[in-house]
Scaffold this motif. Structure first.
Motif, PDB file in Angstrom:
ATOM      1  N   GLY A 134      -6.709   8.983  -1.707  1.00  0.00           N
ATOM      2  CA  GLY A 134      -6.403   7.594  -2.040  1.00  0.00           C
ATOM      3  C   GLY A 134      -7.324   6.573  -1.398  1.00  0.00           C
ATOM      4  O   GLY A 134      -8.456   6.873  -1.005  1.00  0.00           O
ATOM      5  N   THR A 135      -6.801   5.367  -1.288  1.00  0.00           N
ATOM      6  CA  THR A 135      -7.565   4.263  -0.690  1.00  0.00           C
ATOM      7  C   THR A 135      -7.923   4.604   0.747  1.00  0.00           C
ATOM      8  O   THR A 135      -9.047   4.380   1.200  1.00  0.00           O
ATOM      9  CB  THR A 135      -6.693   2.978  -0.683  1.00  0.00           C
ATOM     10  OG1 THR A 135      -6.241   2.733  -1.998  1.00  0.00           O
ATOM     11  CG2 THR A 135      -7.457   1.781  -0.163  1.00  0.00           C
ATOM     12  N   CYS A 136      -6.947   5.137   1.463  1.00  0.00           N
ATOM     13  CA  CYS A 136      -7.119   5.386   2.895  1.00  0.00           C
ATOM     14  C   CYS A 136      -8.369   6.223   3.152  1.00  0.00           C
ATOM     15  O   CYS A 136      -9.246   5.836   3.923  1.00  0.00           O
ATOM     16  CB  CYS A 136      -5.881   6.104   3.413  1.00  0.00           C
ATOM     17  SG  CYS A 136      -6.032   6.652   5.097  1.00  0.00           S
ATOM     18  N   ALA A 190       0.619   8.644   1.092  1.00  0.00           N
ATOM     19  CA  ALA A 190       2.061   8.658   0.805  1.00  0.00           C
ATOM     20  C   ALA A 190       2.378   9.770  -0.186  1.00  0.00           C
ATOM     21  O   ALA A 190       3.322  10.544  -0.004  1.00  0.00           O
ATOM     22  CB  ALA A 190       2.500   7.303   0.249  1.00  0.00           C
ATOM     23  N   GLY A 193       0.059   9.741  -7.753  1.00  0.00           N
ATOM     24  CA  GLY A 193      -0.806   9.112  -6.747  1.00  0.00           C
ATOM     25  C   GLY A 193      -1.042  10.038  -5.576  1.00  0.00           C
ATOM     26  O   GLY A 193      -0.097  10.476  -4.907  1.00  0.00           O
ATOM     27  N   GLY A 231      -0.879   9.205 -14.534  1.00  0.00           N
ATOM     28  CA  GLY A 231       0.540   9.527 -14.722  1.00  0.00           C
ATOM     29  C   GLY A 231       1.294   8.337 -15.277  1.00  0.00           C
ATOM     30  O   GLY A 231       1.079   7.197 -14.853  1.00  0.00           O
ATOM     31  N   GLY A 277      -0.167   3.260  -4.715  1.00  0.00           N
ATOM     32  CA  GLY A 277      -0.961   2.455  -3.786  1.00  0.00           C
ATOM     33  C   GLY A 277      -1.215   1.027  -4.233  1.00  0.00           C
ATOM     34  O   GLY A 277      -0.437   0.423  -4.980  1.00  0.00           O
ATOM     35  N   GLU A 321      -3.311  12.718  -9.693  1.00  0.00           N
ATOM     36  CA  GLU A 321      -4.247  11.757  -9.094  1.00  0.00           C
ATOM     37  C   GLU A 321      -5.334  11.439 -10.110  1.00  0.00           C
ATOM     38  O   GLU A 321      -5.940  12.334 -10.673  1.00  0.00           O
ATOM     39  CB  GLU A 321      -4.851  12.333  -7.800  1.00  0.00           C
ATOM     40  CG  GLU A 321      -6.015  11.535  -7.224  1.00  0.00           C
ATOM     41  CD  GLU A 321      -5.729  10.054  -7.013  1.00  0.00           C
ATOM     42  OE1 GLU A 321      -4.738   9.724  -6.333  1.00  0.00           O
ATOM     43  OE2 GLU A 321      -6.488   9.200  -7.548  1.00  0.00           O
ATOM     44  N   LYS A 347     -13.507   3.195   9.624  1.00  0.00           N
ATOM     45  CA  LYS A 347     -13.542   3.627  11.034  1.00  0.00           C
ATOM     46  C   LYS A 347     -14.823   4.395  11.355  1.00  0.00           C
ATOM     47  O   LYS A 347     -15.287   4.396  12.493  1.00  0.00           O
ATOM     48  CB  LYS A 347     -12.305   4.440  11.403  1.00  0.00           C
ATOM     49  CG  LYS A 347     -11.202   3.577  11.972  1.00  0.00           C
ATOM     50  CD  LYS A 347     -10.444   2.785  10.945  1.00  0.00           C
ATOM     51  CE  LYS A 347     -10.596   1.345  10.831  1.00  0.00           C
ATOM     52  NZ  LYS A 347      -9.730   0.734   9.799  1.00  0.00           N
ATOM     53  N   ALA A 395      -1.291   3.235   6.165  1.00  0.00           N
ATOM     54  CA  ALA A 395      -1.330   4.632   5.743  1.00  0.00           C
ATOM     55  C   ALA A 395      -0.246   5.472   6.412  1.00  0.00           C
ATOM     56  O   ALA A 395       0.431   6.278   5.758  1.00  0.00           O
ATOM     57  CB  ALA A 395      -2.707   5.210   6.055  1.00  0.00           C
ATOM     58  N   ASP A 398       1.993   1.878  -0.190  1.00  0.00           N
ATOM     59  CA  ASP A 398       1.617   0.486  -0.499  1.00  0.00           C
ATOM     60  C   ASP A 398       2.342  -0.067  -1.725  1.00  0.00           C
ATOM     61  O   ASP A 398       2.599  -1.264  -1.805  1.00  0.00           O
ATOM     62  CB  ASP A 398       0.114   0.395  -0.772  1.00  0.00           C
ATOM     63  CG  ASP A 398      -0.712   0.376   0.505  1.00  0.00           C
ATOM     64  OD1 ASP A 398      -0.147   0.686   1.577  1.00  0.00           O
ATOM     65  OD2 ASP A 398      -1.922   0.050   0.440  1.00  0.00           O
TER      66      ASP A 398
HETATM   67  P1  FAD Z   1      -3.340   4.806  -1.833  1.00  0.00           P
HETATM   68  O1  FAD Z   1      -4.017   5.352  -0.662  1.00  0.00           O
HETATM   69  O2  FAD Z   1      -3.868   3.554  -2.451  1.00  0.00           O
HETATM   70  O3  FAD Z   1      -3.332   5.965  -2.934  1.00  0.00           O
HETATM   71  C1  FAD Z   1      -2.836   5.757  -4.226  1.00  0.00           C
HETATM   72  C2  FAD Z   1      -3.508   6.734  -5.156  1.00  0.00           C
HETATM   73  O4  FAD Z   1      -2.861   6.673  -6.429  1.00  0.00           O
HETATM   74  C3  FAD Z   1      -4.974   6.421  -5.435  1.00  0.00           C
HETATM   75  O5  FAD Z   1      -5.749   7.550  -5.150  1.00  0.00           O
HETATM   76  C4  FAD Z   1      -5.026   6.069  -6.920  1.00  0.00           C
HETATM   77  O6  FAD Z   1      -6.226   6.531  -7.551  1.00  0.00           O
HETATM   78  C5  FAD Z   1      -3.814   6.820  -7.444  1.00  0.00           C
HETATM   79  N1  FAD Z   1      -3.224   6.249  -8.677  1.00  0.00           N
HETATM   80  C6  FAD Z   1      -2.905   4.948  -8.926  1.00  0.00           C
HETATM   81  N2  FAD Z   1      -2.298   4.840 -10.115  1.00  0.00           N
HETATM   82  C7  FAD Z   1      -2.235   6.114 -10.642  1.00  0.00           C
HETATM   83  C8  FAD Z   1      -1.714   6.657 -11.826  1.00  0.00           C
HETATM   84  N3  FAD Z   1      -1.065   5.914 -12.740  1.00  0.00           N
HETATM   85  N4  FAD Z   1      -1.841   7.990 -12.042  1.00  0.00           N
HETATM   86  C9  FAD Z   1      -2.455   8.798 -11.130  1.00  0.00           C
HETATM   87  N5  FAD Z   1      -2.950   8.318  -9.983  1.00  0.00           N
HETATM   88  C10 FAD Z   1      -2.833   6.998  -9.729  1.00  0.00           C
HETATM   89  N6  FAD Z   1      -4.239   1.541   6.887  1.00  0.00           N
HETATM   90  C11 FAD Z   1      -4.057   2.037   8.119  1.00  0.00           C
HETATM   91  O7  FAD Z   1      -2.955   2.497   8.440  1.00  0.00           O
HETATM   92  N7  FAD Z   1      -5.077   2.042   9.049  1.00  0.00           N
HETATM   93  C12 FAD Z   1      -6.300   1.542   8.761  1.00  0.00           C
HETATM   94  O8  FAD Z   1      -7.192   1.561   9.607  1.00  0.00           O
HETATM   95  C13 FAD Z   1      -6.530   1.018   7.459  1.00  0.00           C
HETATM   96  N8  FAD Z   1      -7.725   0.517   7.116  1.00  0.00           N
HETATM   97  C14 FAD Z   1      -7.919   0.055   5.848  1.00  0.00           C
HETATM   98  C15 FAD Z   1      -9.170  -0.471   5.505  1.00  0.00           C
HETATM   99  C16 FAD Z   1      -9.396  -0.953   4.228  1.00  0.00           C
HETATM  100  C17 FAD Z   1     -10.741  -1.501   3.868  1.00  0.00           C
HETATM  101  C18 FAD Z   1      -8.351  -0.889   3.244  1.00  0.00           C
HETATM  102  C19 FAD Z   1      -8.564  -1.371   1.834  1.00  0.00           C
HETATM  103  C20 FAD Z   1      -7.103  -0.390   3.578  1.00  0.00           C
HETATM  104  C21 FAD Z   1      -6.884   0.083   4.881  1.00  0.00           C
HETATM  105  N9  FAD Z   1      -5.634   0.584   5.258  1.00  0.00           N
HETATM  106  C22 FAD Z   1      -5.441   1.043   6.531  1.00  0.00           C
HETATM  107  C23 FAD Z   1      -4.501   0.629   4.315  1.00  0.00           C
HETATM  108  C24 FAD Z   1      -4.353   2.049   3.729  1.00  0.00           C
HETATM  109  O9  FAD Z   1      -5.540   2.432   3.099  1.00  0.00           O
HETATM  110  C25 FAD Z   1      -3.194   2.080   2.774  1.00  0.00           C
HETATM  111  O10 FAD Z   1      -2.034   1.591   3.406  1.00  0.00           O
HETATM  112  C26 FAD Z   1      -2.912   3.488   2.274  1.00  0.00           C
HETATM  113  O11 FAD Z   1      -4.040   4.037   1.644  1.00  0.00           O
HETATM  114  C27 FAD Z   1      -1.740   3.487   1.304  1.00  0.00           C
HETATM  115  O12 FAD Z   1      -1.478   4.791   0.927  1.00  0.00           O
HETATM  116  P2  FAD Z   1      -0.786   5.093  -0.482  1.00  0.00           P
HETATM  117  O13 FAD Z   1      -0.703   6.567  -0.576  1.00  0.00           O
HETATM  118  O14 FAD Z   1       0.419   4.274  -0.625  1.00  0.00           O
HETATM  119  O15 FAD Z   1      -1.812   4.539  -1.584  1.00  0.00           O
END
Ligand code: FAD
Length: 461
Positions: A38-40, A13, A9, A112, A142, A32, A49, A316, A308
């Protein structure tokens, strides 16, 4: 060659864990399946933003006459808005890619899957399969929008947070299911863009994590700006005729029906656990996410879960902190095992931010506490900016004077909170904070006055 860490991912994170491992002399590989960031970066924090900034400018334009400036007219160019949003995302994604390269983190694009505690299988996006040997695995997959048990909610014309970001028209009316952070941020953006926005929230309050005094005031402001908020409503059905959506729900008085040109589903997030093989591996999880200890390690030694996917805070900055912490400990630095307070920010008008405990939490925990408030309306910089709406509320321990919670609603609350974060993290006492001199005229004076007010030391209250 066996890696020290394989991260699944590439969100905030995951890439933080991979980079820190490499910075500490280890070998790391990042998997990835879609886009780095990612989502962020791709569908969360950053694009929302960018649009929030558009909304902020529109809000200023609507009040521009108050500043003695006459603007003859303006219109919205959606193509340009989308282009700006995509440019910001591309720029940041390229920055992550450069950082990964600089630190010699190997990146594979694919899915993965954990085969055993030292092997990750990668199904590359070109169909090739590779097995990577590793000493440690970090799951950072995530979360995604939660599906709701609402009849008709799988209609592809209904927006989710990802599809709405790519809007190509401003809906006349937008009905948002979910009054949490994501729903309310979109409500504010589209309200400023000109949509008639209605929010339906199942719980008795929107933005449940926010201190009640702030939310009471925020609801009044949102109403004034034309956002319709309905709480304690359960939506049961979404139908579409040729003109609009018909949304049926129920509240304490019986059936309620809403009509809207568009609908956004924004009710919660679920952890991405699919295709990881976690059940077969015997990794403990529940519906909130993968269970971890204070080192973010799962029940299988050497397998960690950050961001997440462990459901701890779904922010994030919290995810990247966890990623860094895990890398530090894997690479042998045990000194950093600290759980600092996590600030949270909500980008509505005005912004809301908080750190530490709310008054309700203080009550529930049986803490003897004292509170104070200071209004933005009493601050010179806020008045000069035309941003007098807002307040800061402080919760402090009434026995030892320690600052326990800082809650801000007002302009730039998302930047102002960090001084409060340091105060809560360092367990500062209000009486100590009172000796920190704040430059004049600044918005940060509101925080300083709010804290001085706890012990009646402010000359302004
Ligand atoms: P993610 O960012 O979700 O990244 C996970 C990655 O893993 C993704 O790219 C996905 O494609 C990949 N993945 C999943 N499964 C697999 C697999 N099996 N193999 C390979 N890759 C895989 N947070 C804030 O702090 N401030 C904000 O202003 C904010 N605004 C937001 C607005 C919206 C609309 C949304 C939906 C969320 C917002 N967030 C905000 C929350 C923030 O986006 C998340 O907390 C953050 O992205 C989590 O990070 P992460 O690395 O855990 O996961």
């Amino acid at each position: 060659m066996e890696k020290d860490v394989v991260v699944i991912g590439g969100g905030p994170a995951g890439y933080a864990a991979a980079i820190r491992t490499a910075q500490m002399g280890g070998t790391s590989l990042l998997i990835e399946k879609n886009n780095l960031g990612g989502t962020c970066l791709n569908e969360g924090c950053i694009p929302t933003k960018v649009l929030y900034r558009n909304a902020e400018i529109l809000k200023t334009l609507k009040n521009i006459e108050n500043f003695g400036i006459h603007v003859d007219g303006y219109s919205i160019d959606i193509e340009k808005i989308q282009e700006r949003k995509n440019n910001v995302i591309d720029k940041l994604r390229n920055g992550i890619l450069q950082l990964l390269k600089k630190n010699k983190v190997e990146v594979l694009y694919g899915i993965g899957k954990i085969q055993d505690k030292n092997t990750v299988e990668v199904i590359l996006n070109n169909g090739e399969i590779r097995n990577i040997r590793t000493k440690n695995i970090v799951i950072a997959t995530g979360s995604t929008s939660a599906r709701l048990p609402i009849e008709g909610s799988n209609n592809p014309q209904i927006f989710n947070n990802k599809t709405l970001l790519d809007f190509n028209k401003v809906s006349k009316s937008l009905f948002i299911i979910g009054g949490g952070v994501i729903g309310m941020e979109f409500a504010n953006i589209f309200n400023e863009m000109g949509s008639e926005v209605t929010v339906a929230e199942f719980m008795p309050a929107i933005l449940q994590q926010v201190d009640e005094d702030l939310i009471k005031r925020y609801k009044i402001l949102a109403k004034k700006r034309g956002i319709h908020i309905h709480t304690s409503v359960k939506i049961n059905k979404i139908e579409k005729d040729e003109k609009e959506f018909i949304i049926t729900g129920e509240n304490k008085d019986g059936e309620v029906i809403f009509k809207s040109e568009d609908v956004l589903l924004a009710a919660g997030r679920t952890p991405n656990l699919r295709r990881l093989n976690i059940e077969e591996m015997g990794i403990n999880f529940d519906k909130k996410g993968i269970k971890v200890d204070e080192r973010y390690m799962t029940n299988i030694p050497g397998i960690y879960a950050v961001g997440d996917v462990n459901g701890i805070s779904m922010l994030a900055h919290s995810g990247s902190y966890q990623g860094i912490q895990v890398a530090e400990r894997i690479m042998g630095n045990e000194d950093t095992l600290i759980l600092p307070p996590i600030p949270s920010c909500i980008f509505v008008f005005p912004e809301i931010s908080s750190v530490g405990i709310t008054e309700k939490e203080a009550k529930d925990k049986g803490i003897k506490y004292k509170t104070s408030k200071f209004m933005f309306g009493g601050n010179g910089k806020a008045l000069a900016m035309g941003e007098e709406e807002g307040l800061i509320k402080i919760i402090a321990d009434s026995e030892d004077d320690t600052i326990l919670g800082v809650h801000i609603m007002g302009a730039h609350a998302s930047d102002l909170i960090h001084e409060g974060m340091i105060a809560v993290y360092k367990k500062m006492k209000c009486s100590e904070f009172s000796h920190t001199i704040h430059a004049h005229p600044t918005l940060s004076e509101v925080l300083s006055e709010a804290i001085m007010t706890v012990n009646k030391e402010s000359i302004y209250s």
